[in-house]
Design a protein around this motif. Structure first.
Motif, PDB file in Angstrom:
ATOM      1  N   SER A 153      40.029  20.252  48.847  1.00  0.00           N
ATOM      2  CA  SER A 153      41.126  20.443  47.890  1.00  0.00           C
ATOM      3  C   SER A 153      41.771  21.817  48.029  1.00  0.00           C
ATOM      4  CB  SER A 153      40.637  20.243  46.454  1.00  0.00           C
ATOM      5  OG  SER A 153      39.856  21.343  46.031  1.00  0.00           O
ATOM      6  N   LEU A 154      41.042  22.763  48.587  1.00  0.00           N
ATOM      7  CA  LEU A 154      41.606  24.093  48.825  1.00  0.00           C
ATOM      8  C   LEU A 154      42.556  24.089  50.018  1.00  0.00           C
ATOM      9  CD1 LEU A 154      38.437  26.263  48.168  1.00  0.00           C
ATOM     10  CD2 LEU A 154      40.451  26.057  46.705  1.00  0.00           C
ATOM     11  N   GLY A 155      42.533  23.023  50.807  1.00  0.00           N
ATOM     12  CA  GLY A 155      43.526  22.851  51.854  1.00  0.00           C
ATOM     13  C   GLY A 155      43.116  23.210  53.257  1.00  0.00           C
ATOM     14  N   ALA A 156      41.936  23.775  53.460  1.00  0.00           N
ATOM     15  CA  ALA A 156      41.537  24.145  54.815  1.00  0.00           C
ATOM     16  C   ALA A 156      40.049  24.425  54.840  1.00  0.00           C
ATOM     17  CB  ALA A 156      42.292  25.364  55.301  1.00  0.00           C
ATOM     18  N   HIS A 157      39.499  24.405  56.031  1.00  0.00           N
ATOM     19  CA  HIS A 157      38.090  24.775  56.187  1.00  0.00           C
ATOM     20  C   HIS A 157      37.933  26.248  56.506  1.00  0.00           C
ATOM     21  CE1 HIS A 157      36.298  20.835  55.798  1.00  0.00           C
ATOM     22  NE2 HIS A 157      37.370  20.377  56.415  1.00  0.00           N
ATOM     23  N   ASP A 158      39.037  26.939  56.747  1.00  0.00           N
ATOM     24  CA  ASP A 158      39.003  28.378  57.002  1.00  0.00           C
ATOM     25  C   ASP A 158      39.546  29.096  55.785  1.00  0.00           C
ATOM     26  OD1 ASP A 158      40.052  27.845  60.375  1.00  0.00           O
ATOM     27  OD2 ASP A 158      38.027  28.078  59.582  1.00  0.00           O
ATOM     28  N   SER A 159      38.807  30.063  55.280  1.00  0.00           N
ATOM     29  CA  SER A 159      39.236  30.827  54.113  1.00  0.00           C
ATOM     30  C   SER A 159      40.313  31.828  54.513  1.00  0.00           C
ATOM     31  CB  SER A 159      38.048  31.576  53.517  1.00  0.00           C
ATOM     32  OG  SER A 159      38.453  32.367  52.448  1.00  0.00           O
ATOM     33  N   GLU A 160      41.238  32.053  53.603  1.00  0.00           N
ATOM     34  CA  GLU A 160      42.291  33.048  53.816  1.00  0.00           C
ATOM     35  C   GLU A 160      42.278  34.010  52.657  1.00  0.00           C
ATOM     36  OE1 GLU A 160      46.036  31.131  54.143  1.00  0.00           O
ATOM     37  OE2 GLU A 160      45.422  29.854  55.790  1.00  0.00           O
ATOM     38  N   ARG A 191      22.179  33.706  45.776  1.00  0.00           N
ATOM     39  CA  ARG A 191      20.908  33.088  45.396  1.00  0.00           C
ATOM     40  C   ARG A 191      20.627  31.768  46.125  1.00  0.00           C
ATOM     41  NH1 ARG A 191      20.327  37.271  43.048  1.00  0.00           N
ATOM     42  NH2 ARG A 191      20.618  37.901  40.907  1.00  0.00           N
ATOM     43  N   GLU A 192      21.692  31.044  46.482  1.00  0.00           N
ATOM     44  CA  GLU A 192      21.491  29.752  47.142  1.00  0.00           C
ATOM     45  C   GLU A 192      22.668  29.430  48.045  1.00  0.00           C
ATOM     46  OE1 GLU A 192      21.801  26.367  44.231  1.00  0.00           O
ATOM     47  OE2 GLU A 192      21.944  28.040  42.815  1.00  0.00           O
ATOM     48  N   GLU A 193      22.446  28.522  48.978  1.00  0.00           N
ATOM     49  CA  GLU A 193      23.513  28.109  49.884  1.00  0.00           C
ATOM     50  C   GLU A 193      24.606  27.397  49.096  1.00  0.00           C
ATOM     51  OE1 GLU A 193      21.681  25.713  52.911  1.00  0.00           O
ATOM     52  OE2 GLU A 193      20.862  27.464  53.935  1.00  0.00           O
ATOM     53  N   GLY A 194      25.834  27.461  49.612  1.00  0.00           N
ATOM     54  CA  GLY A 194      26.921  26.750  48.959  1.00  0.00           C
ATOM     55  C   GLY A 194      28.262  27.408  49.193  1.00  0.00           C
ATOM     56  N   LEU A 195      29.257  26.897  48.477  1.00  0.00           N
ATOM     57  CA  LEU A 195      30.624  27.399  48.534  1.00  0.00           C
ATOM     58  C   LEU A 195      30.809  28.398  47.395  1.00  0.00           C
ATOM     59  CD1 LEU A 195      33.446  27.117  49.892  1.00  0.00           C
ATOM     60  CD2 LEU A 195      33.937  25.329  48.195  1.00  0.00           C
ATOM     61  N   TYR A 196      31.363  29.561  47.718  1.00  0.00           N
ATOM     62  CA  TYR A 196      31.511  30.639  46.743  1.00  0.00           C
ATOM     63  C   TYR A 196      32.956  31.129  46.691  1.00  0.00           C
ATOM     64  CZ  TYR A 196      26.462  31.167  46.333  1.00  0.00           C
ATOM     65  OH  TYR A 196      25.125  30.949  46.080  1.00  0.00           O
ATOM     66  N   TYR A 197      33.285  31.730  45.550  1.00  0.00           N
ATOM     67  CA  TYR A 197      34.539  32.467  45.394  1.00  0.00           C
ATOM     68  C   TYR A 197      34.199  33.937  45.250  1.00  0.00           C
ATOM     69  CZ  TYR A 197      36.972  28.098  44.253  1.00  0.00           C
ATOM     70  OH  TYR A 197      37.502  26.838  44.279  1.00  0.00           O
ATOM     71  N   VAL A 243      31.703  37.358  41.999  1.00  0.00           N
ATOM     72  CA  VAL A 243      31.263  36.311  42.921  1.00  0.00           C
ATOM     73  C   VAL A 243      30.616  35.194  42.110  1.00  0.00           C
ATOM     74  CG1 VAL A 243      29.771  35.771  44.889  1.00  0.00           C
ATOM     75  CG2 VAL A 243      30.884  38.010  44.748  1.00  0.00           C
ATOM     76  N   TRP A 244      31.064  33.953  42.385  1.00  0.00           N
ATOM     77  CA  TRP A 244      30.455  32.806  41.719  1.00  0.00           C
ATOM     78  C   TRP A 244      30.531  31.582  42.620  1.00  0.00           C
ATOM     79  CZ3 TRP A 244      35.345  34.513  40.828  1.00  0.00           C
ATOM     80  CH2 TRP A 244      36.378  33.582  40.800  1.00  0.00           C
ATOM     81  N   ARG A 245      29.620  30.638  42.373  1.00  0.00           N
ATOM     82  CA  ARG A 245      29.616  29.375  43.130  1.00  0.00           C
ATOM     83  C   ARG A 245      30.808  28.552  42.715  1.00  0.00           C
ATOM     84  NH1 ARG A 245      24.603  25.862  43.713  1.00  0.00           N
ATOM     85  NH2 ARG A 245      26.019  24.979  45.244  1.00  0.00           N
ATOM     86  N   ALA A 246      31.416  27.867  43.662  1.00  0.00           N
ATOM     87  CA  ALA A 246      32.613  27.065  43.402  1.00  0.00           C
ATOM     88  C   ALA A 246      32.333  25.923  42.427  1.00  0.00           C
ATOM     89  CB  ALA A 246      33.166  26.514  44.715  1.00  0.00           C
ATOM     90  N   VAL A 247      31.096  25.450  42.361  1.00  0.00           N
ATOM     91  CA  VAL A 247      30.767  24.356  41.446  1.00  0.00           C
ATOM     92  C   VAL A 247      30.511  24.861  40.027  1.00  0.00           C
ATOM     93  CG1 VAL A 247      29.889  22.814  43.240  1.00  0.00           C
ATOM     94  CG2 VAL A 247      28.331  24.411  42.088  1.00  0.00           C
ATOM     95  N   ASP A 248      30.459  26.169  39.849  1.00  0.00           N
ATOM     96  CA  ASP A 248      30.228  26.767  38.537  1.00  0.00           C
ATOM     97  C   ASP A 248      31.536  27.293  37.965  1.00  0.00           C
ATOM     98  OD1 ASP A 248      27.513  26.247  38.819  1.00  0.00           O
ATOM     99  OD2 ASP A 248      27.094  28.232  39.661  1.00  0.00           O
ATOM    100  N   ASP A 249      31.497  27.651  36.718  1.00  0.00           N
ATOM    101  CA  ASP A 249      32.648  28.229  36.042  1.00  0.00           C
ATOM    102  C   ASP A 249      32.775  29.712  36.405  1.00  0.00           C
ATOM    103  OD1 ASP A 249      33.762  29.541  33.238  1.00  0.00           O
ATOM    104  OD2 ASP A 249      34.638  27.584  33.717  1.00  0.00           O
ATOM    105  N   GLU A 250      33.999  30.205  36.442  1.00  0.00           N
ATOM    106  CA  GLU A 250      34.222  31.624  36.759  1.00  0.00           C
ATOM    107  C   GLU A 250      33.499  32.541  35.777  1.00  0.00           C
ATOM    108  OE1 GLU A 250      37.895  34.794  37.423  1.00  0.00           O
ATOM    109  OE2 GLU A 250      38.339  32.662  37.214  1.00  0.00           O
ATOM    110  N   LEU A 279      26.721  22.909  52.655  1.00  0.00           N
ATOM    111  CA  LEU A 279      27.462  22.605  51.440  1.00  0.00           C
ATOM    112  C   LEU A 279      27.059  21.237  50.912  1.00  0.00           C
ATOM    113  CD1 LEU A 279      31.098  23.723  52.420  1.00  0.00           C
ATOM    114  CD2 LEU A 279      29.267  25.077  51.391  1.00  0.00           C
ATOM    115  N   THR A 280      27.117  21.091  49.587  1.00  0.00           N
ATOM    116  CA  THR A 280      26.876  19.794  48.967  1.00  0.00           C
ATOM    117  C   THR A 280      28.124  18.933  49.137  1.00  0.00           C
ATOM    118  OG1 THR A 280      27.752  20.450  46.816  1.00  0.00           O
ATOM    119  CG2 THR A 280      25.395  20.876  47.223  1.00  0.00           C
ATOM    120  N   HIS A 281      27.984  17.643  48.827  1.00  0.00           N
ATOM    121  CA  HIS A 281      29.141  16.740  48.886  1.00  0.00           C
ATOM    122  C   HIS A 281      30.245  17.239  47.953  1.00  0.00           C
ATOM    123  CE1 HIS A 281      31.426  13.102  49.355  1.00  0.00           C
ATOM    124  NE2 HIS A 281      31.467  12.955  48.032  1.00  0.00           N
ATOM    125  N   GLU A 282      29.876  17.659  46.761  1.00  0.00           N
ATOM    126  CA  GLU A 282      30.862  18.173  45.792  1.00  0.00           C
ATOM    127  C   GLU A 282      31.584  19.410  46.339  1.00  0.00           C
ATOM    128  OE1 GLU A 282      31.097  19.596  41.108  1.00  0.00           O
ATOM    129  OE2 GLU A 282      29.134  19.283  42.042  1.00  0.00           O
TER     130      GLU A 282
END
Length: 150
Positions: A137-144, A98-104, A69-76, A127-130
């Motif tokens: 860019s992932l193509g949708a607001h719903d995760s698949e 640890r914090e709010e945001g977009l994750y993988y 698990v990692w934040r989308a704004v960080d490196d894998e 979510l932040t603007h970034e």
């Protein structure tokens, strides 16, 4: 003479690979890996994440499963890794957000000859603007779930 022998062996080898037995070597079982992050609702420790693995629609009970698990704004490379425990057909772990945001969430699955590593994205809180740009860019607001194997 040597070239003729090599050519003859190549022809015999290729002739043995006909359409009938070629399919025998390319048939892989239908493996599905589903990552469920639906209960990860806040930035906190011990958030539940689940992985369900089926092979030809039958639950896989003996897979090795690890989740990254990692934040989308960080490196894998910054991913935190968790081993999942198996209970009644479902693999589960408690992850720390640890914090709010977009994750993988990337599920690394090994079961017999099958290796799968589907990645799912999910959001926690605002979510932040970034992160909004990444999400678009992932193509949708719903995760698949993304299924795959090699």
């Amino acid at each position: 003479m040597y070239k003729l022998l090599v050519l003859l062996l190549a022809v015999i080898t290729l002739a043995a690979c006909n359409a009938d037995n070629h399919e025998d070597y390319n048939t892989l079982p239908a493996v599905t890996v589903s990552v469920d992050t639906g209960e990860v609702i806040e930035a906190a420790d011990d958030q539940p994440i689940y992985v369900e693995i089926t092979e030809s629609e039958v639950p896989v009970e003996d897979a090795e499963v690890e989740i990254e698990v990692w934040r989308a704004v960080d490196d894998e490379k910054s991913a935190e890794k968790y081993k999942l425990l198996h209970d009644e057909g479902i693999y589960a772990a408690a992850i720390d957000i640890r914090e709010e945001g977009l994750y993988y969430a990337k599920a690394n699955v090994i079961s017999g000859d099958i290796t799968a590593a589907p990645i799912k994205y999910f959001s926690v809180g605002d979510l932040t603007h970034e992160e909004h740009i990444i999400l678009e860019s992932l193509g949708a607001h719903d995760s698949e779930n993304h299924e795959g194997h090699h």
